[in-house]
Design a protein around this motif. Structure first.
Motif, PDB file in Angstrom:
ATOM      1  N   ILE A 174       0.829  -1.211   0.000  1.00 21.64           N
ATOM      2  CA  ILE A 174       0.000   0.000   0.000  1.00 21.64           C
ATOM      3  C   ILE A 174       0.863   1.261   0.000  1.00 21.64           C
ATOM      4  O   ILE A 174       0.484   2.294  -0.566  1.00 21.64           O
ATOM      5  N   SER A 175       2.066   1.196   0.601  1.00 20.50           N
ATOM      6  CA  SER A 175       2.968   2.357   0.597  1.00 20.50           C
ATOM      7  C   SER A 175       3.464   2.688  -0.805  1.00 20.50           C
ATOM      8  O   SER A 175       3.842   3.835  -1.081  1.00 20.50           O
ATOM      9  N   SER A 176       3.464   1.698  -1.685  1.00 19.01           N
ATOM     10  CA  SER A 176       3.872   1.954  -3.076  1.00 19.01           C
ATOM     11  C   SER A 176       2.919   2.920  -3.768  1.00 19.01           C
ATOM     12  O   SER A 176       3.245   3.457  -4.834  1.00 19.01           O
ATOM     13  N   GLY A 177       1.750   3.133  -3.166  1.00 11.23           N
ATOM     14  CA  GLY A 177       0.796   4.059  -3.763  1.00 11.23           C
ATOM     15  C   GLY A 177       1.300   5.489  -3.841  1.00 11.23           C
ATOM     16  O   GLY A 177       0.878   6.256  -4.719  1.00 11.23           O
ATOM     17  N   ILE A 178       2.202   5.878  -2.943  1.00  9.46           N
ATOM     18  CA  ILE A 178       2.694   7.263  -2.955  1.00  9.46           C
ATOM     19  C   ILE A 178       3.454   7.580  -4.243  1.00  9.46           C
ATOM     20  O   ILE A 178       3.108   8.536  -4.951  1.00  9.46           O
ATOM     21  N   PRO A 179       4.497   6.809  -4.617  1.00  7.25           N
ATOM     22  CA  PRO A 179       5.146   7.109  -5.908  1.00  7.25           C
ATOM     23  C   PRO A 179       4.222   6.875  -7.097  1.00  7.25           C
ATOM     24  O   PRO A 179       4.368   7.556  -8.134  1.00  7.25           O
ATOM     25  N   MET A 180       3.278   5.950  -6.990  1.00  6.57           N
ATOM     26  CA  MET A 180       2.338   5.737  -8.087  1.00  6.57           C
ATOM     27  C   MET A 180       1.528   7.000  -8.365  1.00  6.57           C
ATOM     28  O   MET A 180       1.305   7.377  -9.530  1.00  6.57           O
ATOM     29  N   VAL A 181       1.084   7.669  -7.311  1.00 10.23           N
ATOM     30  CA  VAL A 181       0.294   8.893  -7.472  1.00 10.23           C
ATOM     31  C   VAL A 181       1.164  10.032  -7.986  1.00 10.23           C
ATOM     32  O   VAL A 181       0.757  10.793  -8.888  1.00 10.23           O
ATOM     33  N   ILE A 182       2.355  10.175  -7.434  1.00 12.90           N
ATOM     34  CA  ILE A 182       3.236  11.268  -7.847  1.00 12.90           C
ATOM     35  C   ILE A 182       3.585  11.177  -9.332  1.00 12.90           C
ATOM     36  O   ILE A 182       3.792  12.201 -10.011  1.00 12.90           O
ATOM     37  N   LEU A 183       3.600   9.962  -9.868  1.00 18.94           N
ATOM     38  CA  LEU A 183       3.948   9.798 -11.285  1.00 18.94           C
ATOM     39  C   LEU A 183       2.877  10.337 -12.235  1.00 18.94           C
ATOM     40  O   LEU A 183       3.166  10.578 -13.406  1.00 18.94           O
ATOM     41  N   PHE A 184       1.655  10.525 -11.770  1.00 16.52           N
ATOM     42  CA  PHE A 184       0.627  11.127 -12.638  1.00 16.52           C
ATOM     43  C   PHE A 184       1.034  12.520 -13.121  1.00 16.52           C
ATOM     44  O   PHE A 184       1.142  12.753 -14.336  1.00 16.52           O
ATOM     45  N   PRO A 185       1.267  13.492 -12.234  1.00 19.98           N
ATOM     46  CA  PRO A 185       1.650  14.822 -12.723  1.00 19.98           C
ATOM     47  C   PRO A 185       3.013  14.846 -13.399  1.00 19.98           C
ATOM     48  O   PRO A 185       3.234  15.639 -14.324  1.00 19.98           O
ATOM     49  N   VAL A 186       3.930  13.983 -12.950  1.00 20.81           N
ATOM     50  CA  VAL A 186       5.254  13.936 -13.576  1.00 20.81           C
ATOM     51  C   VAL A 186       5.132  13.492 -15.034  1.00 20.81           C
ATOM     52  O   VAL A 186       5.735  14.096 -15.937  1.00 20.81           O
ATOM     53  N   THR A 187       4.323  12.462 -15.275  1.00 22.97           N
ATOM     54  CA  THR A 187       4.151  11.949 -16.638  1.00 22.97           C
ATOM     55  C   THR A 187       3.495  12.991 -17.533  1.00 22.97           C
ATOM     56  O   THR A 187       3.910  13.192 -18.692  1.00 22.97           O
ATOM     57  N   ASN A 188       2.480  13.673 -17.029  1.00 23.10           N
ATOM     58  CA  ASN A 188       1.823  14.705 -17.825  1.00 23.10           C
ATOM     59  C   ASN A 188       2.767  15.868 -18.128  1.00 23.10           C
ATOM     60  O   ASN A 188       2.762  16.416 -19.253  1.00 23.10           O
ATOM     61  N   ALA A 189       3.586  16.246 -17.138  1.00 26.22           N
ATOM     62  CA  ALA A 189       4.537  17.344 -17.364  1.00 26.22           C
ATOM     63  C   ALA A 189       5.520  16.984 -18.471  1.00 26.22           C
ATOM     64  O   ALA A 189       5.858  17.823 -19.325  1.00 26.22           O
ATOM     65  N   LEU A 190       5.983  15.748 -18.472  1.00 26.18           N
ATOM     66  CA  LEU A 190       6.898  15.305 -19.529  1.00 26.18           C
ATOM     67  C   LEU A 190       6.197  15.279 -20.887  1.00 26.18           C
ATOM     68  O   LEU A 190       6.809  15.615 -21.912  1.00 26.18           O
ATOM     69  N   ALA A 191       4.921  14.863 -20.914  1.00 29.51           N
ATOM     70  CA  ALA A 191       4.171  14.845 -22.176  1.00 29.51           C
ATOM     71  C   ALA A 191       3.975  16.251 -22.711  1.00 29.51           C
ATOM     72  O   ALA A 191       4.035  16.480 -23.927  1.00 29.51           O
ATOM     73  N   ARG A 192       3.722  17.208 -21.830  1.00 32.01           N
ATOM     74  CA  ARG A 192       3.571  18.607 -22.262  1.00 32.01           C
ATOM     75  C   ARG A 192       4.875  19.161 -22.834  1.00 32.01           C
ATOM     76  O   ARG A 192       4.872  19.902 -23.830  1.00 32.01           O
ATOM     77  N   ALA A 193       5.985  18.786 -22.200  1.00 26.63           N
ATOM     78  CA  ALA A 193       7.268  19.360 -22.595  1.00 26.63           C
ATOM     79  C   ALA A 193       7.864  18.689 -23.828  1.00 26.63           C
ATOM     80  O   ALA A 193       8.423  19.365 -24.705  1.00 26.63           O
ATOM     81  N   PHE A 194       7.745  17.342 -23.905  1.00 26.54           N
ATOM     82  CA  PHE A 194       8.448  16.613 -24.958  1.00 26.54           C
ATOM     83  C   PHE A 194       7.543  15.749 -25.832  1.00 26.54           C
ATOM     84  O   PHE A 194       8.036  15.088 -26.753  1.00 26.54           O
ATOM     85  N   GLY A 195       6.239  15.741 -25.544  1.00 26.74           N
ATOM     86  CA  GLY A 195       5.345  14.866 -26.292  1.00 26.74           C
ATOM     87  C   GLY A 195       5.413  13.436 -25.756  1.00 26.74           C
ATOM     88  O   GLY A 195       6.122  13.138 -24.789  1.00 26.74           O
ATOM     89  N   ILE A 196       4.659  12.532 -26.403  1.00 28.38           N
ATOM     90  CA  ILE A 196       4.639  11.132 -25.974  1.00 28.38           C
ATOM     91  C   ILE A 196       5.894  10.441 -26.501  1.00 28.38           C
ATOM     92  O   ILE A 196       5.932   9.951 -27.629  1.00 28.38           O
ATOM     93  N   GLY A 197       6.921  10.443 -25.667  1.00 28.71           N
ATOM     94  CA  GLY A 197       8.195   9.862 -26.063  1.00 28.71           C
ATOM     95  C   GLY A 197       8.718   8.883 -25.032  1.00 28.71           C
ATOM     96  O   GLY A 197       7.975   8.369 -24.186  1.00 28.71           O
ATOM     97  N   THR A 198      10.028   8.645 -25.088  1.00 29.01           N
ATOM     98  CA  THR A 198      10.656   7.645 -24.221  1.00 29.01           C
ATOM     99  C   THR A 198      10.463   7.956 -22.746  1.00 29.01           C
ATOM    100  O   THR A 198      10.175   7.055 -21.939  1.00 29.01           O
ATOM    101  N   ALA A 199      10.605   9.225 -22.359  1.00 29.81           N
ATOM    102  CA  ALA A 199      10.487   9.594 -20.952  1.00 29.81           C
ATOM    103  C   ALA A 199       9.085   9.297 -20.420  1.00 29.81           C
ATOM    104  O   ALA A 199       8.924   8.808 -19.295  1.00 29.81           O
TER     105      ALA A 199
END
Length: 486
Positions: free
Chosen positions: A357-382
């Motif tokens: 259940i503690s793994s949920g914290i990084p799982m949630v944080i990855l939502f905004p991180v992934t979107n920020a990368l998509a905004r900056a570089f598009g749907i790519g490797t990152a």
């Protein structure tokens, strides 16, 4: 002189000195129970990839993309709302009339509701289909109760380690069915382009495939599954005694051809008040809070994938969403199959549960991180790397549920009340699964609207993780502590 402590930890600490031989698994029934783990997941995963597009197609949002998540959450929660009202009664009834009749009713209801869902053209009809499924679908609870009936503390962890096999198959097949066969007349015009039925009902084909698969499982269950409780009460006797108002305690009919537990014959199902012990309440709270986060996360994940990048998502189409969910199911299944039993033996069920259940914290944080990368570089490797890490972390979360099943079995006051005890836990987690998808999806939609805090949904999800960790701390290090104190 060493004084031996007489507390609840003593049996656990002494266990390595006198290891108990593990009971062989009854594979003639285990494989059927593994098959029965599939219908609920298969039906839900079939619907998940195309529900956002379906909500857009029926026009209930009137073109407002920010409302798609809200209606998706309502649709998902409607299943659990109906499930909450009936699951304890189905579970308690199974302690009297047997697990098998309740399982067969559940499979039939799920199959019919899937056909109905595919034929629905309004949001109200979609909700009715899910409500019918939720009200009658006690299959998952019955499978857990049956597994508890035919295993003991020595072999149940091993049995639970095989559960990911049907989960993986159902998640993979369901996601691929829903993602690949929705709107078939548009996607495969050479094959289905002339079908007016599939043009009128573009989501009927995936729902029908899933329903036919569940119908096949119904047939196998009817032919091969043995009853796991040793005695039965005639249904008419239950009705005369007012089953839903009190526990029936007259002698029950023995079933000579069923699986018999000698300890079960001596005990009788207990009334609800006698089941509400501190052990049952502790594991129920942990189950509910874990389910709250898990369902909230699962409801947001496909909506996040489908939401436009500029609004906070990834702009993925249903086939790609289905492929991602299928890949996630495969990873989870392989990992749990290979490592769950070993981790449980090495660290104990509570430790595995808390880490999961503690793994949920990084799982949630990855939502905004992934979107920020998509905004900056598009749907790519990152972006794909972040998606892969998030889905891999979800593997730890899935391992929480076999741990909880071990605690539920250990918390039951007697073996004849395993079904009702499991039913109490299922009611609580069903309530959490109503609140989880509806609240998470609504907060997600709220956070997408202009002028609102985009991080609102992530604060909510992280708070749910801390709540689940807090309730898990009330559990003993191992279920054998509770079983030893009974």
């Amino acid at each position: 002189m060493i004084v031996q402590q007489n507390d609840e930890e003593t049996p656990l600490l002494q266990r390595p000195e006198h290891p108990k031989a593990k009971t062989p698994l009854p594979w003639d029934q285990i494989w059927i129970l593994l098959l029965l783990e599939m219908p609920e997941i298969l039906s839900a995963r079939t619907l998940a990839p195309f529900i956002p597009q379906l909500i857009r197609d029926i026009g209930v949002t009137h073109g407002d993309e920010t409302q798609v998540g809200r209606y998706a959450g309502i649709l998902q929660s409607s299943y659990y709302a109906a499930h909450t009202l009936t699951i304890f009664h189905w579970s308690q009834l199974s302690d009297h009339i047997g697990r098998k009749p309740v399982i067969l009713i559940a499979l039939l209801a799920v199959s019919i509701s899937m056909f109905s869902f595919g034929l629905s053209k309004t949001f109200f009809a979609l909700v009715v289909s899910r409500v019918v499924s939720g009200a009658f679908d006690a299959s998952d609870s019955m499978v857990k109760s049956t597994l508890m009936d035919i295993t003991d503390a020595t072999n149940m962890p091993k049995a639970c380690s095989y559960v990911p096999i049907p989960w993986t198959i159902a998640t993979t097949i369901g996601s691929l069915i829903g993602g690949s066969f929705s709107r078939p007349a548009d996607r495969f015009p050479n094959i289905f382009g002339r079908s007016e039925l599939l043009k009128t009902y573009p989501y009927l084909l995936p729902c029908s495939i899933s329903a036919l698969f569940i119908s096949t499982i119904w047939l196998v269950t009817y032919i091969r599954l043995k009853e796991s409780i040793s005695t039965k009460t005639p249904l008419w006797e239950l009705i005369k005694e007012g089953f839903f108002g009190q526990s029936y305690s007259k002698p029950r009919q023995s079933l000579s051809n069923d699986i018999v537990d000698p300890g079960e014959v001596k005990s009788q199902p207990l009334p609800l008040r006698a089941l509400l012990t501190s052990k049952v309440l502790s594991v129920t709270a942990s189950y509910a809070t874990t389910g709250l986060f898990q369902m909230g996360f699962n409801s947001i994940l496909p909506v996040f994938y489908a939401t436009p990048i500029e609004l906070g998502g990834l702009s993925l189409d249903p086939p790609r969403i289905g492929a991602l969910l299928a890949a996630s199911g495969i990873i989870q299944g392989i990992f749990q199959l290979l490592f769950y039993a070993r981790l449980n033996d090495r660290f104990g069920a509570r430790a595995v549960h808390i880490i999961g259940i503690s793994s949920g914290i990084p799982m949630v944080i990855l939502f905004p991180v992934t979107n920020a990368l998509a905004r900056a570089f598009g749907i790519g490797t990152a972006v794909w790397l972040c998606v892969a890490v998030q889905l891999t972390l979800k593997t730890n979360l899935i391992m929480c549920f076999p741990c909880i099943s071990l605690f539920v079995r250990a918390a039951a006051p007697n073996r004849a009340s395993v079904g009702a005890t499991n039913g109490i836990a299922q009611v609580a987690v069903a309530v959490a699964r109503i609140i989880g998808p509806a609240s998470a999806a609504s907060i997600f939609s709220y956070s997408l609207q202009e002028g609102h805090n985009a991080w609102s949904i992530y604060y909510f999800m992280i708070a749910a993780v801390f709540l689940a960790v807090g309730t898990a701390l009330s559990l003993p290090r191992d279920p054998s502590v509770w079983e030893g104190s009974q």
